[in-house]
Design a protein around this motif. Structure first.
Motif, PDB file in Angstrom:
ATOM      1  N   ASP A   1      51.758  44.007  57.429  1.00 28.76           N
ATOM      2  CA  ASP A   1      53.114  42.738  56.627  1.00 28.76           C
ATOM      3  C   ASP A   1      53.822  43.691  56.271  1.00 28.76           C
ATOM      4  O   ASP A   1      55.285  43.626  56.208  1.00 28.76           O
ATOM      5  CB  ASP A   1      52.241  41.958  55.856  1.00 28.76           C
ATOM      6  N   LEU A   2      53.329  44.793  55.095  1.00 31.78           N
ATOM      7  CA  LEU A   2      53.831  45.628  54.582  1.00 31.78           C
ATOM      8  C   LEU A   2      55.134  46.221  55.370  1.00 31.78           C
ATOM      9  O   LEU A   2      56.733  46.676  55.344  1.00 31.78           O
ATOM     10  CB  LEU A   2      53.270  46.466  53.326  1.00 31.78           C
TER      11      LEU A   2
ATOM     12  N   ALA B   1      57.913  44.042  56.976  1.00 29.79           N
ATOM     13  CA  ALA B   1      58.851  43.670  55.768  1.00 29.79           C
ATOM     14  C   ALA B   1      59.879  45.283  55.086  1.00 29.79           C
ATOM     15  O   ALA B   1      61.315  44.774  55.223  1.00 29.79           O
ATOM     16  CB  ALA B   1      58.256  43.161  54.860  1.00 29.79           C
ATOM     17  N   GLU B   2      59.498  46.061  55.696  1.00 27.97           N
ATOM     18  CA  GLU B   2      59.802  47.546  54.650  1.00 27.97           C
ATOM     19  C   GLU B   2      60.891  47.819  56.162  1.00 27.97           C
ATOM     20  O   GLU B   2      61.574  49.371  55.979  1.00 27.97           O
ATOM     21  CB  GLU B   2      58.893  48.353  54.429  1.00 27.97           C
TER      22      GLU B   2
END
Length: 428
Positions: free
Chosen positions: A74-75, A78-79
């Motif tokens: 997920d990180l 998102a990034e």
């Protein structure tokens, strides 16, 4: 990124860092991740996120647990991360599984350090050593380079042959290149061995700077010798060794060698590949173990350095502990002050303590010197110059055409004097 996952811009790769907190790790995970962040910056990555997990035992398939893998996934999304860097070594299977689960490139600390060395090696020997270490690291991971071949057919007889054939061809090429690099390095080592023999024939003691990366060794080298060594506030700013002459206060000339810094979790392949370059360390008369006194983990950095020195065969070389960067700490703080009076406190940046360091070097070298007394013809200025250059003349008396000289010199110089002048006397 485009739909194929390829970067459309020319900016730095965006990285997510992942560390684990294990009970017996000597360095806290926050400290280790901070160091990994410095390594990523040195390699040209932009850190856009970090994650950590308390871990007692590594997961055999993905190193961290499934929940943490999902969190990192997920990180990454998102990034917009391009690469995930793990702070610990990954097996080839773990690396392959993580890339599949995270949908991006995955590397570990070892691969990151190898990449930094590849970027910064300048000498022929350094480049060969780095390539050798990279190929040794790559060889067990070649299976993931050819996973696309298993998707050429829907399964059944005949679907695995081409992949295995191509893989074996690739492995053979890598092994051949490794063998070629080792042969070339042997040739380079022979040449360097001749240069080392020449240095030994000019008998000046050797003092080698060692220590954790970014401890200030190159700054200290420049402060003592004006060597002009590259200095950056980055890890592994200097890779190729530099040797300069240093004249000590009482007149003794030594060779001062600056070497590559060590680091926590240094790849074993790199230590093996750079053993020859670190010959200056193994054959030195004294090691100056430079420590960043302002760093909270400086004693752990010392332990790591001691372990690497033992691994390369330099564990028994006499050493002086040099607490550098004392301009950044007070007398009542800084972990380095706990080392006591045995250490020499200096600031390579301001010059504080450098005179004390040179005096300590002379004192330690004096412990291995020998007294010689010899009568020389007054026209043998070359012998007098040798005695002054390699040691200290204590007495010098002229009697007509004869000079009576008493000096303290290294044992090899004393041996040369006795060989050329049998009437000379020597004592330890």
């Amino acid at each position: 990124m485009n739909v194929d996952g390829q970067r459309l811009d020319e900016g730095p790769e965006r990285a997510v860092l992942v560390g684990v907190d294990r009970p017996r790790d000597p360095i806290p995970v926050a400290e280790s991740l901070a160091e990994l962040r410095g390594l990523a910056d040195t390699a040209g990555l932009m850190t856009v996120g970090e994650a950590s997990q308390v871990l007692r035992r590594a997961h055999p398939a993905t190193f961290v647990g499934a929940g943490k893998v999902q969190e990192v996934h997920d990180l990454v999304g998102a990034e917009g991360a391009d690469v995930v860097v793990f702070d610990d070594p990954l097996t080839p299977a773990q690396q392959r599984n993580l890339e599949k689960a995270l949908g991006c490139k995955v590397i570990d600390r070892s691969a990151l350090i190898l990449d930094i060395f590849a970027q910064r090696a300048r000498s022929l020997e350094g480049k060969l050593q780095v390539e050798l270490a990279q190929l040794q690291y790559l060889l067990p991971r070649l299976t993931r380079q050819w996973t696309h071949l298993s998707r050429q057919r829907g399964g059944g007889v005949g679907t695995r042959g081409p992949g295995e054939t191509q893989l074996e061809v690739d492995r053979r090429r890598v092994r051949e290149r490794i063998a070629q690099l080792r042969r070339r390095l042997l040739d380079v080592e022979r040449t360097r061995g001749l240069h080392a023999a020449e240095r030994r024939s000019t008998p000046a003691p050797t003092v080698a700077l060692v220590g954790y990366t970014n401890a200030g060794k190159s700054t200290l080298m420049n402060a003592l010798t004006r060597a002009g060594v590259l200095v950056e506030n980055r890890l592994f700013a200097t890779l190729d060794p530099t040797v300069r002459r240093l004249r000590l206060p009482d007149g003794l000339t030594v060779l001062l060698a600056d070497t590559v810094g060590f680091i926590y979790k240094l790849p074993h392949q790199l230590v093996q590949a750079f053993k020859s370059t670190l010959e200056h360390v193994r054959t030195a008369d004294i090691l100056l173990h430079v420590v960043d006194a302002s760093h909270p983990a400086c004693q752990e950095h010392m332990r790591v350095t001691d372990e690497v020195l033992a691994e390369i065969g330099a564990g028994d070389v006499p050493r002086i502990i040099v607490l550098n960067k004392i301009d950044r700490v007070g007398t009542d703080n800084g972990a380095g002050w706990a080392l006591g009076d045995e250490a020499v406190r200096v600031s390579a940046m301001t010059g504080e303590g450098l005179d004390r360091l040179c005096t300590r070097i002379e004192r330690v070298l004096d412990m291995g010197l020998q007294h010689v007394r010899v009568e020389l013809p007054a026209n043998r200025g070359d012998i007098l110059s040798l005695l002054r250059r390699t040691g200290r003349i204590l007495e010098e008396e002229y009697d007509d055409d004869v000079v009576h000289v008493t000096a303290v010199v290294p044992p090899n110089v004393a041996g040369r004097i006795l060989k050329d002048w049998p009437q000379a006397s020597r004592r330890g």
